[in-house]
Design an enzyme around this catalytic site. Structure first.
Site, PDB file in Angstrom:
ATOM      1  CB  SER A  30       6.437  39.148 -46.694  1.00 20.32           C
ATOM      2  OG  SER A  30       7.541  39.029 -45.872  1.00 20.32           O
ATOM      3  CG  HIS A  82      14.369  39.399 -44.506  1.00 28.55           C
ATOM      4  ND1 HIS A  82      13.765  38.171 -44.408  1.00 28.55           N
ATOM      5  CD2 HIS A  82      13.590  40.134 -45.333  1.00 28.55           C
ATOM      6  CE1 HIS A  82      12.665  38.162 -45.140  1.00 28.55           C
ATOM      7  NE2 HIS A  82      12.530  39.338 -45.721  1.00 28.55           N
ATOM      8  CE1 TYR A  84      13.419  39.881 -40.377  1.00 28.11           C
ATOM      9  CE2 TYR A  84      13.467  41.648 -41.999  1.00 28.11           C
ATOM     10  CZ  TYR A  84      12.890  40.496 -41.497  1.00 28.11           C
ATOM     11  OH  TYR A  84      11.812  39.944 -42.116  1.00 28.11           O
ATOM     12  CG  MET A 207      12.160  45.835 -43.070  1.00 24.75           C
ATOM     13  SD  MET A 207      11.514  44.950 -41.648  1.00 24.75           S
ATOM     14  CE  MET A 207      10.312  46.147 -41.032  1.00 24.75           C
ATOM     15  CB  SER A 208      14.003  42.390 -48.339  1.00 18.40           C
ATOM     16  OG  SER A 208      12.983  42.782 -49.226  1.00 18.40           O
ATOM     17  CG  ASN A 231       2.566  49.068 -44.611  1.00 23.97           C
ATOM     18  OD1 ASN A 231       3.122  48.036 -44.994  1.00 23.97           O
ATOM     19  ND2 ASN A 231       3.218  50.108 -44.160  1.00 23.97           N
ATOM     20  CG  HIS A 243       5.320  39.832 -40.436  1.00 23.45           C
ATOM     21  ND1 HIS A 243       5.907  40.183 -41.638  1.00 23.45           N
ATOM     22  CD2 HIS A 243       5.315  38.480 -40.411  1.00 23.45           C
ATOM     23  CE1 HIS A 243       6.248  39.080 -42.304  1.00 23.45           C
ATOM     24  NE2 HIS A 243       5.887  38.035 -41.586  1.00 23.45           N
TER      25      HIS A 243
HETATM   26  N1  HPA Z   1       8.268  49.370 -43.647  1.00 25.62           N
HETATM   27  C1  HPA Z   1       9.251  48.464 -43.834  1.00 25.62           C
HETATM   28  N2  HPA Z   1       9.044  47.286 -44.385  1.00 25.62           N
HETATM   29  C2  HPA Z   1       7.812  47.009 -44.791  1.00 25.62           C
HETATM   30  C3  HPA Z   1       6.742  47.896 -44.631  1.00 25.62           C
HETATM   31  C4  HPA Z   1       6.988  49.156 -44.026  1.00 25.62           C
HETATM   32  O1  HPA Z   1       6.099  49.993 -43.850  1.00 25.62           O
HETATM   33  N3  HPA Z   1       5.636  47.283 -45.139  1.00 25.62           N
HETATM   34  C5  HPA Z   1       6.035  46.066 -45.584  1.00 25.62           C
HETATM   35  N4  HPA Z   1       7.353  45.880 -45.381  1.00 25.62           N
END
Ligand code: HPA
Length: 268
Positions: A30, A82, A84, A207-208, A231, A243
């Site tokens: 991303s 992904h 999800y 998540m990947s 983050n 996101h």
């Molecule tokens: N958690 C899960 N996936 C993410 C995060 C997070 O804090 N930041 C960017 N992708």
């Protein structure tokens, strides 16, 4: 159109991009799509590659770029699917089989991730040295041959890690190193879940990537992976998690990752 195999698709791609064998594949996470712009080559939309997943996640490109980057022949998968999105952990299997059929022996995966380490701030780049599959899912479930029992020791090739660390130093870029925990998403983690995976030893969460690492090792590709820290993970700071924030912050770390990769590519 009937299903096309990886070797059919590889031929379709060679007919457009030429016969030079791919050396290194890259998967962009991303907000990391800009890396593909520096490749001197051609882009083929996933919509032309029958069986490639749609990438229904904003912030992802949906094309395969084949060409030269820092003197190497690369295949850049600009979009990833992904788990999800459709509940399919093996969603990236065909694209990975195709880059292998094009000649790739190494793959460099990138992603956006949250930091679990107070000393690793937003905007950092973190090279993965191991992972925790916190989802319990596996893209090889249903595979029937003994090849499914893939060893995952040194899944992140030590010699590629050494090369990337040296390149980061040469490029004057801080490259953290740590363990990535795969959480299925698409909801973000709770603060309690983050405390749990911190206790288990994870340094970053996302998540990947983990399913692609498993599939890549299954296919015999050597793997390296770098997270763009977008983050601090849930409960670790007052920072917004979402996101939009991921897409906004990814370019900061992506610029570092691009410098590191470009410095490393001649030696990878
Ligand atoms: N958690 C899960 N996936 C993410 C995060 C997070 O804090 N930041 C960017 N992708």
């Amino acid at each position: 159109m009937p299903d096309r195999t990886a070797s059919d698709l590889a031929q379709f791609i060679r007919d457009r991009a030429g016969d030079t064998p791919v050396e290194i594949a890259l998967v962009l996470g991303s907000g990391l799509g800009g890396l593909a712009d520096d490749v001197d080559g051609i882009a083929i939309g996933y919509d032309q590659l029958t069986g490639f997943p749609g990438t229904g996640v904003s912030g992802h490109r949906a094309d395969l770029v084949i060409g030269r980057l820092e003197g190497r022949q690369v295949a850049v998968l600009g979009g990833r699917a992904h788990y999800y999105e459709r509940g399919d952990a093996a969603a990236m299997r065909l694209p990975l089989e195709v880059v292998k059929a094009l000649g790739a022996t190494r793959i460099l995966l990138t992603n956006a991730a949250g930091s679990l380490d107070p000393g690793m701030p937003t905007g950092s780049a973190m090279m993965l040295n191991d992972h925790i599959n916190f989802s319990g899912l596996n893209p090889l479930i249903g595979e029937s041959t003994d090849a499914r029992f893939v060893p995952m020791t040194d899944a992140y090739a030590p010699h590629l890690r050494t090369t990337l660390a040296a390149a980061a130093e040469r490029a004057g870029q801080t490259l953290f190193e740590g363990i990535y925990a795969w959480y299925s998403g698409p909801s973000f983690e709770t603060p309690a879940e983050i405390r749990a995976i911190r206790t288990l030893g994870a340094d970053a969460v996302g998540m990947s990537t983990v399913p692609e690492v498993i599939l890549s090792r299954f296919l015999g590709l050597e793997v390296a992976a770098i997270s763009a820290i977008t983050n601090m993970a849930a409960g670790m700071s007052d920072e917004v998690i979402g996101h939009e924030h991921t897409k906004e912050m990814a370019p900061i770390a992506a610029a570092k990752i691009a410098r590191i990769l470009k410095a490393a590519l001649p030696d990878l």
